[in-house]
Structure formats: structure tokens, C-alpha cells
Design an enzyme around this catalytic site. Structure first.
Site, PDB file in Angstrom:
ATOM      1  N   ASP A   1       0.688   5.027  -0.072  1.00 22.84           N
ATOM      2  CA  ASP A   1      -0.229   6.154   0.068  1.00 22.84           C
ATOM      3  C   ASP A   1       0.560   7.445  -0.159  1.00 22.84           C
ATOM      4  O   ASP A   1       1.508   7.724   0.568  1.00 22.84           O
ATOM      5  CB  ASP A   1      -0.835   6.125   1.484  1.00 22.84           C
ATOM      6  CG  ASP A   1      -2.056   7.009   1.596  1.00 22.84           C
ATOM      7  OD1 ASP A   1      -2.088   8.053   0.896  1.00 22.84           O
ATOM      8  OD2 ASP A   1      -2.962   6.673   2.367  1.00 22.84           O
TER       9      ASP A   1
ATOM     10  N   ASP B   1       2.833   1.185   3.685  1.00 22.82           N
ATOM     11  CA  ASP B   1       2.249   0.892   4.984  1.00 22.82           C
ATOM     12  C   ASP B   1       2.450  -0.607   5.237  1.00 22.82           C
ATOM     13  O   ASP B   1       1.668  -1.436   4.762  1.00 22.82           O
ATOM     14  CB  ASP B   1       0.768   1.267   4.983  1.00 22.82           C
ATOM     15  CG  ASP B   1       0.133   1.091   6.353  1.00 22.82           C
ATOM     16  OD1 ASP B   1       0.788   0.496   7.230  1.00 22.82           O
ATOM     17  OD2 ASP B   1      -1.009   1.543   6.538  1.00 22.82           O
TER      18      ASP B   1
ATOM     19  N   ASP C   1       0.850  -1.189   0.000  1.00 21.33           N
ATOM     20  CA  ASP C   1       0.000   0.000   0.000  1.00 21.33           C
ATOM     21  C   ASP C   1       0.891   1.246   0.000  1.00 21.33           C
ATOM     22  O   ASP C   1       1.576   1.522   0.986  1.00 21.33           O
ATOM     23  CB  ASP C   1      -0.882  -0.040   1.268  1.00 21.33           C
ATOM     24  CG  ASP C   1      -1.791   1.167   1.368  1.00 21.33           C
ATOM     25  OD1 ASP C   1      -1.906   1.918   0.386  1.00 21.33           O
ATOM     26  OD2 ASP C   1      -2.390   1.359   2.448  1.00 21.33           O
TER      27      ASP C   1
END
Lengths: 325, 447
Positions: free
Chosen positions: A101, A276, A99
Site C-alpha cells: 500500500d 502488510d 499487499d
């Protein structure tokens, strides 16, 4: 291409409009549709997190009906596969997920509050680097990219790694992001030899060199790296064009060998925040459903077919946003 | 050439030795052949009868004792265990190894401290045995064993799933290319030599992979297979009605050996003569900085104060207060084998302090419980469990210097603070003074 100022939260009416007029079950990726009965779905109806969990859909049509009727604030689907997804029972395997972001990237050249074109592009660069290692060193296949609304999800469905545990996932994460400082001294029978990471054009040292280069070229005077003080940061910025020119030895000399080790440590530690990691090691995570609406930013969570040409401000904007103008 | 079973008791050769023994009951009997080999080992110390194993059972315990003492005892004497490196002992050694696996598998299972010690001891024993061989002999035996353990020359990294996830092998220390682990020089040269400039590819191979990585892979594979075997024994024992009493007795003795080898508290003491034993916590002896955190912190710095500062302090103060004077690295299970002290005394204290923060730390950031476990050495998991121990390091308490840098608001020094450099030393000093005072009061009463 839409202006970022228009990407404000979607109203309940806009959500209805999106799911009833624009959304199509065909936009849900094949890899989810094919395994729909084995996955858990979760929904957020009021914008306070996914508290409607443990949903199961036997057919894509039932999912379609649910979304069109309930028009949720957010829709999620598990990366895990279960024999009994309603109880999250009998876990069989899970996608390996990264992930990225944009708003959480530790070194951004922009200074935006949320996300913007610049940091989303930087997120894309990170995604491409990670995929390069997943395919090259680890030879993983069946890799999909999803634009999440604020960054990207890399979803790996290679059958060789879908049943691995959290510990191995954590090792993979650290390898692909470059979280370890590579050795630089090696013992032979009667001598010690020194090879800095940048003279080793393969394996983990090469992965680290690429991540290191990315980091150095994206630092700015406000960057905060462990073990790197303001003076050292200033010197890095002053000499970093040497790295751009692949003149590594010269860069190390300019910085000084002891201080160079500090930079390596600082970057290695910072690299863990490129993604993450909690998402990657979680075997039962639910992720935003590709094709669903990210209501907070009024963008579509979209499967990316071609990352080179993908433009989130064009390809992931629902029609109702254009009507706001 | 050295026997394969001397390095890998789980090899076919090793299994053959076990089959030849047949009867199980003789393992307790005195064995003249064994004692003969032991006493004739080149550098073996024989001045004391207790140095000489008299049976298979004794030898099994000596194997564990060797590792435990080597790790924990500063006065460890290698000569007392020289027989473990005498190749003539092979038949007895293999049987002793199987006895240990079975005893631990039956009584404690694969996720126990005893299992971890046995697996680690096997790895260390192999390393030490290999180090006594000539380079040629060493290469030969490693290649020989590796060939029998690996089914193909094209080694997919996923083949080592267990070894990598248990961190026996570190992914970043292996050379990976197109999904394969590169071990052989020819393979290395074929893939990479055209990319290497200004350096000899052969030398680079020797440095980055060479015998070192091959040996490491072989040793870790034997360790993993040992762990798997213990697990199989454990699973099988659940199906059997009653385990052999000899194995249960051996399991108890193993535990005793481990406990006695780590009970070193009070031996060293600090430079000012304080005998520091692990004992129940005395909050009155905590330094001002710890007392401040125990009262609860405000939003800024809560996280570091509870996780980075308080957790190591409380755990070491309770379990291993002499860490700095003894200077021996330990894991929590070495001093709290069942983790009962962690569960019943240490975590409640830390959670209490976290609860008193404003806002309460774990209510606000529940993921920090994972970080707390990590600081205790139990990896990134929700709860401390033995199977995860060692994934992270049990953090030692922050020094005063670090407290001043990271948590400056905590440092409100009193008189005692001037004499110490670490909050744990403050606690030990105060505790010692407190106990001395109690003793004086008690003596005065007796008078």
C-alpha cells in the site's frame, strides 16, 4: 492522465454509472472467473467495510447481475478456495498475496497525505523487487499484479505453494522483504571467515543487499529507523552515493562497522513494513475484486498486464472521473 | 563406521532392530546386557545405582532426563549419561526411542510439551553423538543418511515445507536458487562461481553451506520425522480400543521427569537471599508503574504499556519470578504445562487492564491480541496454543531503564524503586517482605 485532485469519493450515482455502463465481467481476471464457484465474495454497500460476506456465485453471469443491480461501494473476493465457500468450509488452498500500500510504505520520498504519483511509483519498485525474488530464488510461477486503488497486490497462484500454511507464508514474506540481518561471520574448521552480505551475490544475502540499497536510497532526513539516531542518519545520507556506485566497503568504512550493524538492523526491521504482512499470512483473506471500483478514491482496482507501462492515473481511472472536470 | 540407526533410529536399520525385539513385555525387565554396556562406557559415573538404567523402560526415561537436565540443571553432570554416547548401546537405544515416541504419541499427541521435548532431545542427542566422531566419519554418516532421506539431488525448497514452516530450518539461512536448495559443492560452483569476485568460491561454499548446513538439514529432517511418527502413533491410538498399559505408565513417568527437572524454584534465590517461588499474584506488591497500567491508560502509549510492558511483567511475576537470578531460558509450558494459569489468571488480568484503557485497547485494535500472544512466546496467533509455542520469544520484563525511555509517563518511583533495576525485582522484594511480615504476625499470634 487525470489530476489527483479529481480522485475524490464516488457518489452512489457515479457507482451506478460505473457498474452499469463501464464495468464488464471480462475485466475480471481469468484466474478468478475460472474458480468463481470455489471463492467467497464480500461486499461493502455503505462504505463501512465489507460486512456483506459469504456470498457465492455459481456463474460469472450471476456476479455480473449482482454488481449491476447493487452497485456496491466496494467488492471483494477471497484469496482462498473452498469446497463450500458459502460457509467458508473445507478450505482447499489460497493464493499467496503481498499487499503493498503506497500510503503505508515506511520510507517515502514524497510527503503526501494519501497517495501520489511518487509513492505509487515507489510501491511499484517494491513490487518489482519482490517479484524478482519470487521468480528467481523461489522459482514461483503464475504471478499476477493488481493495482488496488492505493497500491498493488501481488497474487501468486503457483500450485506448489497454494496449500502452504501461515507459518511458511510468514517465512516467505520475511525472506522476500529482507527482514533478517544476514550473518557476517561463518565458522570453518580452524578459522572464522567474514563475508558481509554485499560480497555474496546470491541467495538471501543478495536479496537483503537489494532491499538495503533500496531503503538507503529512499531515506530522507525525517526517516525513522530503529537503532539509527539523527547523527547516524545524517551520515548515511551524506555517504549514500557510495552505495549507488556499488562501493559498499567504502560506505561501511565511512559509517563505521559498529554503526553499520545498527543500520542493517534498522533496515531489516523497517523492511517488514514494506508490505502488510497480515494479508500475506491470512489464509481466508478477502481482497478487493480486480475490475471493481475503489469508491473512496474513484479508481478502478485493475489487473496490471504490464507493470513497466502501467500508469494508474491513466489506466485505472473510470470514465465518470473525466466527466467531473 | 557408526551405525545409521545410532543417529537416525527411524532408518531401515532402526526399524529392523525394533522388528527383532518382537515381544513388547520384556521392556520392563532388568537387562544384564544393557547394564553391562552402561557400566563399561568409558567415562560413565557408576558410583550410584540410580545412574544406571536397568531396562529398556529405564533407558527411555534416562534419554529424556539427559535432555531435561542438560537444559535446566546448572549442576548437570555429563558423566552420569555417558552411556548415551557409547555406540554399543545402539540396540537398546533404538528401542528406547520407539518406546518414547509411542508413549508420548498415545498419551499426549504431537502438539504436547512432551512431544516437543522428545523431538528436541533427539536433535540434541544427534548433535552430541556426531560431535564425538572424527571429521571423516561424521561426513560419511551425514551424507549416507541424507542420501537415504532425500530422493533427488535437485532439492526443491518446497520439499522442506514442514521444516521451514516449523522453523526447524530457517529459509534465510539456506542458499536458494531457481527454487532449489543448494547443498553440494559442485552444484554451488556451477551456479555461482562466475558471480564471485575476489574470493575463493570453494571457501565461500564451505562457509555458507558446507558440512554445517548439510548436517543441520539431516538433523532437522530426523527431528521432523520423529514428530511425524509421534503424530502417526497418536492417530493410530485413536482407532485402537486400549493402549498398552506399559506405554501409559512410561508416559506418566516422562511427565514426572519433566516436571521435576524444571522445579528449580527456590534453589537459586536472589542476591539478597529471597527464595522466589511461582505463586498466585499479589497486586499489592506491584511497583507503581505496573499499578498505573493496571488502572488503564489513555490513548497514547496504551499499546506499548499493555503489550510490551504489562504482558511480560504479569506472566513472569506469576510463572517465573526468579528468571533473572536463575538465568535459565524457559518457555511458558515449562512452568505451566497445560496453560491453565495463562488462561485463567494471567490473560484475564491483562485483558482487564486493556479494557480499562480509554478507549479500550482490544476493542479499538483487536489485532493486538496477536501481538500479546507473540510476547508470551506463542507466535503471531489469536490464541495461545502449545503447538505454536517457541515461534516467538517469551519476552522478559522491561528494565526500569527501558521503561524510562519507552514509557516515561509510567515511571513515578517510590523508595523501593531506588534499590532495583527492574519492576520484577521490585515485585519479588515486596512480596518477600510481605510474606515475612505475615509470618511474623502469625508467629506472634502463636505466642
Amino acid at each position: 492522465m487525470v489530476n489527483i485532485e479529481y480522485l475524490t469519493p464516488a457518489s452512489p450515482e457515479e457507482r451506478k454509472k460505473y457498474y452499469r455502463e463501464e464495468w464488464d465481467i471480462k475485466q475480471v481476471p481469468e484466474y478468478i472467473v475460472h474458480s468463481i464457484q470455489e471463492r467467497e465474495f464480500g461486499f461493502d454497500h455503505i462504505g463501512r467495510g465489507p460486512n456483506d460476506r459469504y456470498k457465492v456465485f455459481q456463474t460469472p453471469d450471476l456476479l455480473k447481475r449482482f454488481l449491476k443491480v447493487r452497485t456496491p461501494f466496494a467488492a471483494y473476493c477471497s484469496v482462498a478456495f473452498y469446497d463450500k465457500p458459502r460457509r467458508r468450509d473445507r478450505w482447499t488452498k489460497a493464493e499467496l498475496v503481498f499487499d503493498v500500500d503506497a500510503k503505508d510504505i515506511p520510507i517515502r520520498t514524497c510527503e503526501c497525505e494519501g497517495v501520489c504519483e511518487i509513492c505509487l511509483n515507489e510501491a511499484r519498485e517494491i513490487v518489482l523487487n519482490i517479484i524478482d525474488t519470487l521468480k528467481g530464488d523461489l522459482s514461483l510461477e503464475n504471478i499476477h499484479i493488481v493495482y488496488s486503488g492505493r497500491g498493488y497486490h501481488i497474487r501468486v497462484l503457483d500450485h506448489n505453494i497454494m496449500s502452504i500454511n501461515s507459518d511458511l507464508r510468514s517465512q516467505i514474506v520475511k525472506y522476500v522483504v529482507g527482514a533478517y540481518v544476514p550473518e557476517n561471520e561463518y565458522s570453518l574448521d580452524f578459522e572464522k571467515v567474514s563475508y558481509e552480505h554485499f560480497v555474496i551475490p546470491f541467495g538471501y544475502p543478495n536479496v537483503f543487499t537489494k532491499r538495503f540499497k533500496y531503503a538507503i536510497l529512499h531515506l530522507n532526513e525525517n526517516s525513522d529507523l530503529d537503532e539509527v539516531n539523527k547523527k547516524l542518519l545524517k551520515d548515511i545520507l551524506k555517504h549514500r552515493q557510495l552505495i549507488e556506485l556499488e562501493n559498499w566497503g567504502m560506505f561501511k568504512n565511512k559509517i563505521g562497522p559498529m554503526r553499520y550493524r545498527k543500520v542493517l538492523k534498522g533496515i531489516a526491521s523497517m523492511n517488514m513494513s514494506l508490505i502488510d504482512a497480515k494479508v500475506s499470512i491470512d489464509l481466508k483473506r478477502i481482497l478487493r475484486l480486480p475490475s471493481s471500483l475503489h469508491s473512496m478514491v474513484s479508481m478502478k482496482c485493475t489487473e496490471v498486464k504490464n507493470i513497466e507501462t502501467f500508469d494508474p492515473f491513466d489506466d485505472a481511472v473510470p470514465k465518470f472521473v473525466y466527466e467531473r472536470k | 563406521m557408526v551405525s545409521v540407526a545410532f543417529i537416525n533410529p527411524l532408518s531401515d536399520e532402526g526399524k529392523m532392530i525394533v522388528r527383532e525385539l518382537g515381544e513388547f513385555n520384556g521392556v520392563l525387565s532388568e537387562n544384564d546386557d544393557l547394564m553391562n554396556i552402561v557400566t563399561k562406557s568409558r567415562s560413565q559415573e557408576i558410583s550410584n545405582d540410580s545412574f544406571i538404567p536397568r531396562s529398556y523402560f529405564d533407558l527411555a526415561l534416562k534419554r529424556i532426563e539427559w535432555y531435561a537436565k542438560k537444559k535446566n540443571d546448572r549442576n548437570f553432570e555429563h558423566k552420569q549419561y555417558d552411556f548415551l554416547f557409547n555406540q554399543d548401546i545402539i540396540k537398546f537405544d533404538v528401542i528406547a526411542f520407539y518406546l518414547l515416541c509411542q508413549a508420548i504419541g498415545v498419551k499426549y499427541g504431537p502438539n504436547s510439551r512432551e512431544s516437543r521435548v522428545l523431538v528436541e532431545s533427539q536433535g540434541k542427542l544427534i548433535e552430541n553423538r556426531l560431535s564425538k566422531l572424527s571429521k571423516t566419519e561424521r561426513n560419511l554418516i551425514v551424507t549416507n543418511i541424507l542420501n537415504s532421506l532425500l530422493s533427488s539431488t535437485h532439492l526443491k525448497w518446497t520439499f522442506f515445507e514442514d521444516l521451514i514452516s516449523s522453523k526447524k530450518l530457517k529459509m534465510h539461512e539456506l542458499i536458494l536458487d531457481k527454487g532449489e536448495i543448494i547443498l553440494e559443492m559442485d552444484d554451488f560452483l556451477e551456479r555461482f562461481s562466475y558471480k564471485i569476485h575476489g574470493r575463493k568460491p570453494e571457501k565461500m561454499y564451505e562457509a555458507l553451506i558446507g558440512d554445517r548446513i548439510k548436517e543441520q538439514v539431516m538433523i532437522k529432517m530426523v527431528m521432523q520425522n520423529t514428530e511425524n511418527y509421534i503424530q502417526q502413533v497418536g492417530e493410530r491410538s485413536h482407532r485402537e480400543i486400549e493402549p498398552n498399559p506399559i506405554l501409559l505408565e512410561l508416559a506418566d513417568k516422562i511427565s514426572e521427569v519433566l516436571i521435576s527437572s524444571v522445579q528449580t524454584f527456590g534453589k537459586g534465590g536472589s542476591s539478597y537471599g529471597i527464595s522466589i517461588k511461582a505463586s498466585a499474584l499479589n497486586p499489592k506488591s506491584f511497583p507503581p508503574c505496573v499499578k498505573k497500567v493496571m488502572e488503564g491508560m489513555k490513548s497514547g502509549g496504551r499499546n506499548d504499556a499493555i503489550i510490551m510492558f504489562l504482558t511480560p511483567f504479569i506472566s513472569y511475576a506469576r510463572l517465573y519470578p526468579s528468571v533473572f537470578s536463575e538465568n535459565i531460558t524457559k518457555q511458558i509450558s515449562d512452568v505451566d504445562p497445560t496453560l491453565s494459569i495463562i488462561q485463567n489468571e494471567i490473560l484475564p488480568l491483562i485483558f482487564g487492564a486493556a479494557e480499562r484503557c480509554n478507549p479500550p485497547l482490544f476493542e479499538d485494535q483487536p489485532q493486538d491480541k496477536v501481538n500479546l500472544n507473540a510476547k508470551l512466546g506463542f507466535g503471531m496467533h489469536q490464541h495461545p496454543e502449545l503447538k505454536n509455542e517457541g515461534e516467538t520469544t517469551w519476552y522478559t520484563p522491561m528494565s526500569c531503564e527501558k521503561v524510562k525511555i519507552h514509557l516515561p509517563s509510567l515511571c513515578k518511583p517510590d523508595e523501593t524503586c531506588k534499590k532495583i533495576g527492574n519492576p520484577l525485582s521490585y515485585y519479588n522484594r515486596k512480596l518477600w517482605a510481605f510474606k515475612k511480615e505475615m509470618k511474623n504476625i502469625s508467629n506472634n499470634k502463636d505466642k
